[in-house]
Design an enzyme around this catalytic site. Structure first.
Site, PDB file in Angstrom:
ATOM      1  N   ASN A  28       0.803  -1.237   0.000  1.00  0.00           N
ATOM      2  CA  ASN A  28       0.000   0.000   0.000  1.00  0.00           C
ATOM      3  C   ASN A  28       0.826   1.273   0.000  1.00  0.00           C
ATOM      4  O   ASN A  28       0.275   2.362   0.160  1.00  0.00           O
ATOM      5  CB  ASN A  28      -0.970   0.005   1.184  1.00  0.00           C
ATOM      6  CG  ASN A  28      -0.252  -0.034   2.526  1.00  0.00           C
ATOM      7  OD1 ASN A  28       0.987  -0.031   2.591  1.00  0.00           O
ATOM      8  ND2 ASN A  28      -1.019  -0.093   3.607  1.00  0.00           N
ATOM      9  N   ASP A  34       3.488  -5.683   4.590  1.00  0.00           N
ATOM     10  CA  ASP A  34       2.172  -6.024   5.118  1.00  0.00           C
ATOM     11  C   ASP A  34       1.742  -7.408   4.635  1.00  0.00           C
ATOM     12  O   ASP A  34       2.422  -8.049   3.824  1.00  0.00           O
ATOM     13  CB  ASP A  34       1.143  -4.964   4.726  1.00  0.00           C
ATOM     14  CG  ASP A  34       1.228  -4.571   3.266  1.00  0.00           C
ATOM     15  OD1 ASP A  34       1.284  -5.483   2.411  1.00  0.00           O
ATOM     16  OD2 ASP A  34       1.248  -3.359   2.959  1.00  0.00           O
ATOM     17  N   ASP A 205       7.889 -17.840  21.160  1.00  0.00           N
ATOM     18  CA  ASP A 205       8.969 -16.883  21.379  1.00  0.00           C
ATOM     19  C   ASP A 205       9.429 -16.884  22.837  1.00  0.00           C
ATOM     20  O   ASP A 205       8.597 -16.825  23.756  1.00  0.00           O
ATOM     21  CB  ASP A 205       8.470 -15.474  20.997  1.00  0.00           C
ATOM     22  CG  ASP A 205       9.505 -14.403  21.230  1.00  0.00           C
ATOM     23  OD1 ASP A 205      10.487 -14.370  20.484  1.00  0.00           O
ATOM     24  OD2 ASP A 205       9.325 -13.612  22.174  1.00  0.00           O
ATOM     25  N   GLU A 270      11.612 -21.310  20.772  1.00  0.00           N
ATOM     26  CA  GLU A 270      12.839 -20.512  20.745  1.00  0.00           C
ATOM     27  C   GLU A 270      13.415 -20.526  22.154  1.00  0.00           C
ATOM     28  O   GLU A 270      12.756 -20.108  23.109  1.00  0.00           O
ATOM     29  CB  GLU A 270      12.559 -19.070  20.320  1.00  0.00           C
ATOM     30  CG  GLU A 270      13.831 -18.243  20.268  1.00  0.00           C
ATOM     31  CD  GLU A 270      13.619 -16.752  20.494  1.00  0.00           C
ATOM     32  OE1 GLU A 270      14.445 -15.963  20.016  1.00  0.00           O
ATOM     33  OE2 GLU A 270      12.638 -16.384  21.165  1.00  0.00           O
TER      34      GLU A 270
END
Length: 536
Positions: A28, A34, A205, A270
């Protein structure tokens, strides 16, 4: 170790392509990548032959840590699009045969999350214990000596509650109380939300930060091993602010949830830090916890040496009950490997050898966006830095921004075809020459080689799921064998700048089936490599 009695699962030996959404493709024109941009470029990813994509966070966030500070776990941040855009991405990926793995950040939220906004009001509200709160010491100092990864104490005073709240990372990332059943229920509900939308798995994470010692015991000092210390965090052994023994119990809840969905849903942890090897084994042990673990053996290593590879591989010997490893040479937190490990004069040859080596390892393989192009680390000027850790610790901490710069798609387009306007980080000066269109037109490019080597890995059961045994790990030569389903391969690499001669016993019983350098026979060029198959 995978259960040999079960059918082959798609993620065993998979090649997974990591996409950092801010930097992949801007649809965009606002200078930020995005979800529609990713969807439009999935044909490129599929052309590599990879099995899945891993999307770094795209959830609603104030972007203090660029998405790892989540303010709504179940929505898309407007800069990346909307939930409908995510659904379209899932649909296109699945149509192309790609699985979709997304990040889940369960150790902390943003301080703008409604949970934290409620929690900080007082000590009796329904979310009062959803975060880690503690009274000050009598003289007003923080409750203990814990330090933040990003610098300074892991505690910030909040006058509304009259208490300190804990944060292992930025002060804008308050620590969730992972011990709370209510918190765990909400996180499980979040996972279910994304599974119901079609995701095929999660990367968890910093999951070893998910629970702390409720007694708030001081961390002991770390012995001085001579390594540089750029943060107070480096001066402690992190025995109490993370890695609580109850984390695996929560992981078993996550695994039960995923096992209740059709198909093979994948989980990878992780895990960093001094105890990472122990914790990765703990988090993946048996068949009730996570499928795999993602460590840091190579991500911050100053050099790619045979001994380093042999040592890392040796930690996963495929003993009964052991989990399944995952490997990466690059990611969004670590400098680009071709800048970290090799001088510019040898960069092209090294990038080819590095790709072959990575795709010959036992376990899952993570490719970072642009790694198939040989992208280099970008030296981002201080004025353009976005990384909060780099800004706070400048110039001692190497900026993560240099590995997060825009993907170059077209060499002749403004901003290398990433965006129609100035991107959030600068395009690397040498990156247009490495752009996708340039390499697409060159059958001898690293891009074409990556496709060939991914296909080669998938065609060889020994590489995808076989055993591994190191044959040699010398000063510059590395050799290991891979075996499975009647296939026996020998993988040999020259990690040095001089040619090397190396041959196995009974050379007539080996047939070279893949190589990435020019010399014939068993002679290896500088940064050369080959794979041979045993013949009867």
């Amino acid at each position: 170790m995978p259960d040999p009695t079960t059918p082959h699962r798609w993620w065993l030996g998979a090649v997974i392509y990591q996409i950092y959404p801010r930097s992949f493709a801007d649809s965009n024109g606002d200078g930020i990548g995005d979800l529609p941009g990713i969807t439009a470029r999935l044909d490129h990813v599929a052309s590599l032959g990879v099995d899945a994509i891993w999307l770094s966070p795209f959830f609603t966030s104030p972007m203090k840590d660029f998405g790892y500070d989540v303010s709504d776990y179940r929505d898309v941040d407007p800069i990346f699009g909307a939930l409908a855009d995510f659904d379209a991405l899932i649909g296109r990926a699945h149509a192309l045969g790609l699985k979709v793995v997304i990040d889940q950040v369960y150790s902390h939220t943003s301080d703008a999350h409604p949970w934290f906004e409620r929690s900080r009001v007082d000590r009796s509200n329904p979310c009062a214990d959803w975060y880690v709160w503690a009274d000050a010491k009598p003289e007003g100092s923080p409750p203990n000596n814990w330090q933040s990864v990003f610098g300074g104490p892991a505690w910030t005073w909040d006058a509304r509650r009259g208490q300190y709240y804990m944060h292992n990372f930025l002060r804008e990332q308050p620590q969730l109380n992972g011990h709370s059943p209510a918190v765990q229920d909400e996180l499980i509900a979040t996972a279910r939300f994304w599974l119901d939308r079609g995701v095929d798995g999660f990367r968890l994470d910093a999951i070893n930060f998910a629970m702390h010692d409720p007694a708030l015991t001081d961390n002991p000092p770390a012995p001085d091993d001579g390594a540089p210390r750029t943060r107070p965090f480096d001066y402690q052994l992190h025995e109490y602010n993370q890695s609580h023994a109850d984390i695996p119990v929560f992981l078993e809840r996550i695994r039960r949830l995923l096992d209740g969905y059709p198909g093979d849903r994948f989980t990878v942890a992780e895990v960093g830090g001094a105890e990472s090897d122990r914790e990765m084994k703990l988090f993946t042990r048996g068949h009730e916890r996570l499928n795999s673990a993602y460590g840091f053996d190579f991500l911050y290593a100053p050099a790619l040496a045979p001994a380093l590879v042999a040592e890392a591989l040796g930690r996963w010997p495929a003993t009964p009950g052991e989990g399944w490893p995952s490997w990466a040479f690059e990611n969004h937190d670590a400098p680009r490997a071709v800048s970290r490990w090799i001088d510019p004069a040898h960069r092209a040859a090294f990038a080819r050898m590095k790709m072959l080596l990575l795709l010959c390892l036992r376990g899952n393989v993570f490719l970072y966006y642009g790694e198939e192009l040989g992208l280099t680390q970008v030296d981002v000027p201080f004025a353009d830095l976005q990384d909060p850790e780099a800004i706070a610790n400048w110039p001692r901490t190497l900026s993560r921004d240099g590995a997060r710069t825009p993907m170059p798609w077209r060499s002749d387009a403004p901003f290398a075809g990433f965006s129609a306007t100035k991107p959030w980080l600068p395009v690397g000066a040498d990156h247009p020459a490495l752009a996708v269109d340039v390499q697409e037109a060159d059958a001898g490019s690293l891009l074409w080689l990556t496709r060939r080597l991914v296909a080669f890995r998938h065609a060889c059961p020994a590489l995808s799921v076989g055993t591994l045994s190191v044959v040699e790990a010398g000063v510059q030569l590395l050799a290991f064998e891979r075996q499975a389903e009647g296939q026996h391969l020998l993988c040999v690499f020259n990690l040095g700048a001089e040619p090397a001669d190396w041959a196995p016993n009974e050379t007539d019983r080996w047939r070279i089936v893949e190589r990435i350098d020019d010399p014939g026979g068993w002679r290896l060029a500088p940064y050369g490599g080959l794979v041979a198959e045993r013949v009867t």
